[in-house]
Write a protein that holds these residues in place. Structure first.
Motif, PDB file in Angstrom:
ATOM      1  N   ILE A  58     -11.242 -12.367   7.606  1.00 40.39           N
ATOM      2  CA  ILE A  58      -9.832 -12.736   6.858  1.00 40.39           C
ATOM      3  C   ILE A  58      -9.313 -12.656   5.877  1.00 40.39           C
ATOM      4  CG2 ILE A  58      -9.435 -12.936   9.882  1.00 40.39           C
ATOM      5  CD1 ILE A  58      -8.249 -15.635   8.804  1.00 40.39           C
ATOM      6  N   PRO A  59      -8.146 -12.013   5.515  1.00 43.95           N
ATOM      7  CA  PRO A  59      -7.715 -12.636   4.070  1.00 43.95           C
ATOM      8  C   PRO A  59      -7.653 -13.871   4.131  1.00 43.95           C
ATOM      9  CG  PRO A  59      -6.206 -10.502   5.599  1.00 43.95           C
ATOM     10  CD  PRO A  59      -7.065 -11.331   6.744  1.00 43.95           C
ATOM     11  N   ALA A  60      -7.760 -13.664   2.862  1.00 42.03           N
ATOM     12  CA  ALA A  60      -8.448 -15.460   2.626  1.00 42.03           C
ATOM     13  C   ALA A  60      -8.142 -15.561   1.016  1.00 42.03           C
ATOM     14  CB  ALA A  60      -9.982 -15.777   3.151  1.00 42.03           C
ATOM     15  N   ILE A  61      -7.685 -16.975   0.294  1.00 40.15           N
ATOM     16  CA  ILE A  61      -7.877 -17.360  -1.135  1.00 40.15           C
ATOM     17  C   ILE A  61      -8.899 -18.662  -0.513  1.00 40.15           C
ATOM     18  CG2 ILE A  61      -5.521 -18.606  -0.599  1.00 40.15           C
ATOM     19  CD1 ILE A  61      -5.279 -17.368  -3.357  1.00 40.15           C
ATOM     20  N   GLU A  84      -0.807 -16.927  12.146  1.00 37.81           N
ATOM     21  CA  GLU A  84      -0.420 -17.987  11.687  1.00 37.81           C
ATOM     22  C   GLU A  84      -1.612 -17.762  10.176  1.00 37.81           C
ATOM     23  OE1 GLU A  84       0.063 -18.344  14.138  1.00 37.81           O
ATOM     24  OE2 GLU A  84       1.156 -19.396  14.659  1.00 37.81           O
ATOM     25  N   ILE A  85      -1.524 -18.169   8.810  1.00 33.28           N
ATOM     26  CA  ILE A  85      -2.297 -18.709   7.808  1.00 33.28           C
ATOM     27  C   ILE A  85      -2.718 -19.917   8.166  1.00 33.28           C
ATOM     28  CG2 ILE A  85      -2.920 -18.936   4.728  1.00 33.28           C
ATOM     29  CD1 ILE A  85      -0.644 -16.870   5.286  1.00 33.28           C
ATOM     30  N   VAL A  86      -4.177 -20.250   8.000  1.00 33.80           N
ATOM     31  CA  VAL A  86      -4.458 -21.465   9.231  1.00 33.80           C
ATOM     32  C   VAL A  86      -5.329 -22.321   7.155  1.00 33.80           C
ATOM     33  CG1 VAL A  86      -5.828 -22.709  10.318  1.00 33.80           C
ATOM     34  CG2 VAL A  86      -4.578 -21.130  11.069  1.00 33.80           C
ATOM     35  N   VAL A  87      -4.658 -23.481   7.271  1.00 32.62           N
ATOM     36  CA  VAL A  87      -5.834 -24.049   5.933  1.00 32.62           C
ATOM     37  C   VAL A  87      -6.438 -24.986   6.563  1.00 32.62           C
ATOM     38  CG1 VAL A  87      -5.218 -25.397   4.138  1.00 32.62           C
ATOM     39  CG2 VAL A  87      -3.615 -23.582   4.711  1.00 32.62           C
ATOM     40  N   ALA A  91     -14.055 -17.522  10.004  1.00 34.43           N
ATOM     41  CA  ALA A  91     -14.861 -16.925  10.850  1.00 34.43           C
ATOM     42  C   ALA A  91     -13.476 -17.997  12.231  1.00 34.43           C
ATOM     43  CB  ALA A  91     -16.170 -16.382  11.323  1.00 34.43           C
ATOM     44  N   ASN A  92     -14.118 -19.034  12.067  1.00 31.34           N
ATOM     45  CA  ASN A  92     -13.994 -20.327  13.464  1.00 31.34           C
ATOM     46  C   ASN A  92     -12.526 -20.254  13.737  1.00 31.34           C
ATOM     47  OD1 ASN A  92     -16.176 -20.805  13.797  1.00 31.34           O
ATOM     48  ND2 ASN A  92     -16.213 -22.591  12.697  1.00 31.34           N
ATOM     49  N   VAL A  93     -11.488 -19.428  11.972  1.00 29.79           N
ATOM     50  CA  VAL A  93      -9.947 -19.473  12.875  1.00 29.79           C
ATOM     51  C   VAL A  93      -9.255 -18.012  12.852  1.00 29.79           C
ATOM     52  CG1 VAL A  93      -9.450 -21.803  11.189  1.00 29.79           C
ATOM     53  CG2 VAL A  93      -9.410 -19.602  10.454  1.00 29.79           C
ATOM     54  N   ALA A  94     -10.611 -17.323  12.989  1.00 31.25           N
ATOM     55  CA  ALA A  94      -9.862 -15.962  13.077  1.00 31.25           C
ATOM     56  C   ALA A  94     -10.312 -15.933  15.071  1.00 31.25           C
ATOM     57  CB  ALA A  94     -10.440 -15.255  12.793  1.00 31.25           C
ATOM     58  N   ALA A  95     -11.106 -16.855  15.268  1.00 32.61           N
ATOM     59  CA  ALA A  95     -11.547 -16.575  16.891  1.00 32.61           C
ATOM     60  C   ALA A  95     -10.271 -17.287  17.539  1.00 32.61           C
ATOM     61  CB  ALA A  95     -12.497 -17.082  17.059  1.00 32.61           C
ATOM     62  N   GLY A  96      -9.448 -18.061  16.846  1.00 29.80           N
ATOM     63  CA  GLY A  96      -8.222 -18.971  17.527  1.00 29.80           C
ATOM     64  C   GLY A  96      -6.928 -18.226  17.066  1.00 29.80           C
ATOM     65  N   GLY A  97      -6.696 -16.597  16.484  1.00 28.44           N
ATOM     66  CA  GLY A  97      -5.730 -15.983  15.757  1.00 28.44           C
ATOM     67  C   GLY A  97      -5.399 -16.030  14.567  1.00 28.44           C
ATOM     68  N   ALA A  98      -6.360 -16.570  13.988  1.00 26.52           N
ATOM     69  CA  ALA A  98      -5.354 -16.627  12.382  1.00 26.52           C
ATOM     70  C   ALA A  98      -5.260 -14.951  11.881  1.00 26.52           C
ATOM     71  CB  ALA A  98      -6.091 -17.805  11.840  1.00 26.52           C
ATOM     72  N   LYS A  99      -4.162 -15.126  11.090  1.00 25.55           N
ATOM     73  CA  LYS A  99      -4.521 -13.460  10.488  1.00 25.55           C
ATOM     74  C   LYS A  99      -4.761 -14.229   9.211  1.00 25.55           C
ATOM     75  CE  LYS A  99      -3.741 -11.281  13.741  1.00 25.55           C
ATOM     76  NZ  LYS A  99      -4.515 -10.838  14.856  1.00 25.55           N
ATOM     77  N   GLY A 100      -4.635 -15.226   8.564  1.00 23.24           N
ATOM     78  CA  GLY A 100      -5.158 -15.579   7.265  1.00 23.24           C
ATOM     79  C   GLY A 100      -5.793 -16.964   7.126  1.00 23.24           C
ATOM     80  N   PHE A 101      -6.747 -17.078   6.136  1.00 29.71           N
ATOM     81  CA  PHE A 101      -7.072 -18.477   5.829  1.00 29.71           C
ATOM     82  C   PHE A 101      -6.929 -19.574   4.448  1.00 29.71           C
ATOM     83  CE2 PHE A 101     -11.215 -19.510   3.866  1.00 29.71           C
ATOM     84  CZ  PHE A 101     -11.173 -20.712   5.018  1.00 29.71           C
ATOM     85  N   VAL A 102      -6.880 -19.998   4.250  1.00 27.28           N
ATOM     86  CA  VAL A 102      -6.890 -21.022   2.983  1.00 27.28           C
ATOM     87  C   VAL A 102      -8.094 -22.178   2.802  1.00 27.28           C
ATOM     88  CG1 VAL A 102      -5.562 -21.642   0.927  1.00 27.28           C
ATOM     89  CG2 VAL A 102      -4.260 -20.367   2.414  1.00 27.28           C
ATOM     90  N   LEU A 103      -8.879 -21.860   2.753  1.00 32.25           N
ATOM     91  CA  LEU A 103      -9.822 -23.059   2.083  1.00 32.25           C
ATOM     92  C   LEU A 103      -9.658 -23.861   0.846  1.00 32.25           C
ATOM     93  CD1 LEU A 103     -12.921 -24.193   2.699  1.00 32.25           C
ATOM     94  CD2 LEU A 103     -13.509 -22.546   1.018  1.00 32.25           C
ATOM     95  N   ALA A 104      -9.776 -24.802   1.257  1.00 28.52           N
ATOM     96  CA  ALA A 104      -8.401 -26.339   0.112  1.00 28.52           C
ATOM     97  C   ALA A 104      -9.554 -26.927  -0.026  1.00 28.52           C
ATOM     98  CB  ALA A 104      -7.628 -26.576   0.935  1.00 28.52           C
TER      99      ALA A 104
END
Length: 147
Positions: A71-74, A26-29, A42-55
């Motif tokens: 991980i890939p991020a925006i 998943e991509i996690v926000v 890094a914290n969401v990657a530890a849980g298995g996220a494959k992408g990250f959105v910082l909102a």
């Protein structure tokens, strides 16, 4: 795509590493604030996220940063962040992708002072104003991704 607040401890700020297996591809926000921006990914990657959105939230407004995430991020401002959070709160099964970007180099940005730079008198000693000179190229000497 999911919002981190809906998982393990209702933590929209992604303050701590998520348990392995929390997500699968998943991509996690995560909402911006409190802890370092790069720690959130890094914290969401530890849980298995494959992408990250910082909102961003209202506190940060539209201020954006380019950080070296694990991980890939925006990073998105508060207006887009509010729209994204509302969309995620409207149901489940939301799908999204992250793709490559183009770095924008615009000389007009050279006159914009960084948000963490001094803009006036020292509150404790009002007769001291630092920096004496403001110029390009100083960089951010803090740890990457700090708030």
């Amino acid at each position: 795509m999911v919002h981190a607040k809906d998982f393990t401890g209702n933590d929209p700020l992604c303050l701590n590493p998520y348990p392995a297996g929390t997500w699968t591809n998943e991509i996690v926000v995560c909402d911006r604030g409190t802890n370092a921006r790069v720690d959130k990914s890094a914290n969401v990657a530890a849980g298995g996220a494959k992408g990250f959105v910082l909102a961003n939230t209202a506190e940060q407004g539209e201020s954006l940063s380019m950080d070296p995430h694990s991980i890939p991020a925006i990073h998105i401002g508060v207006a887009d962040g509010d729209l994204l959070r509302a969309w995620l709160d409207s149901g489940s099964g939301h799908m999204a992708t992250l793709s490559g970007t183009i770095k924008e180099v615009n000389t007009n940005f050279g006159d914009i002072m960084a948000s963490f730079s001094s803009r006036g008198a020292n509150r404790a000693l009002p007769d001291i104003i630092k920096p004496d000179v403001s110029a390009a190229g100083g960089g951010d000497h803090r740890s990457p991704g700090c708030e």
